[in-house]
Scaffold this active site. Structure first.
Site, PDB file in Angstrom:
ATOM      1  NE  ARG A 234      -4.096  -1.675  -0.128  1.00 41.66           N
ATOM      2  CZ  ARG A 234      -4.050  -2.636  -1.049  1.00 41.66           C
ATOM      3  NH1 ARG A 234      -3.014  -2.716  -1.866  1.00 41.66           N
ATOM      4  NH2 ARG A 234      -5.013  -3.498  -1.167  1.00 41.66           N
ATOM      5  CG  ASP A 258       2.759  -2.502  -8.477  1.00 30.99           C
ATOM      6  OD1 ASP A 258       2.921  -2.179  -9.675  1.00 30.99           O
ATOM      7  OD2 ASP A 258       1.752  -3.117  -8.072  1.00 30.99           O
ATOM      8  CD  GLU A 263      -2.206   3.084  -5.886  1.00 32.34           C
ATOM      9  OE1 GLU A 263      -3.004   2.266  -6.351  1.00 32.34           O
ATOM     10  OE2 GLU A 263      -1.097   2.765  -5.435  1.00 32.34           O
ATOM     11  CG  HIS A 295      -2.064  -0.976  -7.804  1.00 34.33           C
ATOM     12  ND1 HIS A 295      -2.389  -0.244  -6.692  1.00 34.33           N
ATOM     13  CD2 HIS A 295      -2.393  -2.252  -7.502  1.00 34.33           C
ATOM     14  CE1 HIS A 295      -2.903  -1.043  -5.767  1.00 34.33           C
ATOM     15  NE2 HIS A 295      -2.910  -2.270  -6.240  1.00 34.33           N
TER      16      HIS A 295
END
Length: 333
Positions: A234, A258, A263, A295
């Site tokens: 996260r 990632d 985001e 992601h």
């Protein structure tokens, strides 16, 4: 059930349509995310299906209740984007997909580590331009390096297994110790010891009020000079501005992420023709030792098949009045 499916991507539709005939559900797909100005699209439906970047606030839940929505089906593991207290207040059930393919995320973690370590992304670009020099591409062996894994649930466990295969020395930290991790011969340590000892640190814990900005200026200061940091969990586990300082002064040797704490404004969108106003991520992308993916760690065929199956099975069990083992409930503690 009639399901209003928000934030639809082509791969969502492909894999949900593959499993849908095995259920009695009907899905209407919307490209829009679930927001106050799109919630009316769910009128006449029984449930909404949303993804990790749909922020399900109390105001949204109130609107969903008013139009008759009975359930929120998360097609992801994380649920920190849902106001669970509000869901309980308005009688809307919340379901998630707790484990779809731990190996998908664990393997992507290794991809980030090795891409940054062996600089294969830079080598690829060089060769494309007929530059076959290997100057500046020196990496390190993973063999015998000490890797600290923070969070030893399904994904952390899968990563530990892979790291042991590389010949790494793995240490772990988790408030809830996993006996399967100990059975692998992996030692649990307190967070401070893990930060001080690890050559590479990988985050695999959930985002909670306690874990927010787990990686901050203070904890970065405890790490080895040149530590390698990876986050496929996260975004808000990391204080990005503190990490930027760590990259600038060399405390952090490389960073692979990632996920990113802001985001939802960026990821899963094509912004190639737009000016990005997020100065923090733009600063991150100027570093040659930073690798960011959008992601995509979960994005494998196996994971998408499992996500569609579990999401729709959750709603089937709910509709039939069965216990839904993947329900997420507000805990007033």
């Amino acid at each position: 059930m009639k399901i209003a499916f928000y934030s639809t991507k082509s791969y969502d539709r492909e894999y949900f349509e593959e499993y849908l005939p095995k259920t009695a559900h009907k899905i209407t797909y919307f490209k829009n995310g679930l927001e106050l100005n799109t919630v009316s699209l769910a009128a006449g439906f029984d449930a909404v299906c949303v993804f990790v970047n749909d922020k399900i606030t109390k105001a949204l839940i109130k609107k969903l209740h008013e139009i008759g929505i009975k359930a929120i089906a998360l097609r992801c593991a994380g649920f920190n984007n849902v106001d669970l207290e509000a869901a309980k207040e308005f009688g809307i059930r919340v379901f998630r997909v707790p484990a779809y393919s731990p190996e998908a995320v664990a393997e992507h973690t290794i991809a980030l580590i090795q891409t940054l370590n062996r600089k294969t992304h830079k080598a690829y670009n060089r060769v494309r331009e007929n530059n076959f020099s290997i100057e500046g591409l020196t990496g390190m062996n993973l063999h015998r390096k000490k890797v600290g894994v923070i969070g030893t649930g399904a994904i952390g466990k899968a990563l530990c297994r892979i790291l042991l295969g590389f010949g790494c020395e793995v240490i772990a930290h988790d408030p809830f110790e996993n006996p399967e991790i100990r059975a692998m011969g992996i030692r649990y340590v307190d967070l401070q010891e893990l930060l001080k000892e690890s050559d590479i640190i990988s985050l695999h814990c959930p985002l909670t009020p306690e874990s927010k900005h787990l990686i901050n200026q203070k904890t970065i200061g405890l790490m080895k000079k040149g530590v390698k940091l990876i986050n496929t969990s996260r975004g808000a586990l990391i204080d990005t501005k503190a990490v930027i300082k760590g990259l600038k002064n060399g405390q952090i040797g490389f960073l692979g992420i990632d996920v990113y704490e802001q985001e939802e404004k960026l990821f899963f969108k094509d912004l190639s023709e737009m000016v990005i106003h997020d100065d923090v991520i733009m600063r991150l992308m100027t570093f040659p030792n930073v690798l960011i993916t959008g992601h995509q760690a979960f994005l494998t065929t196996e994971a998408l098949q499992e996500i569609s199956k579990i999401t729709l099975d959750n709603l089937s069990d709910f509709e039939l009045g069965k216990e839904v083992k993947n329900e997420v409930e507000f805990q007033n503690v």
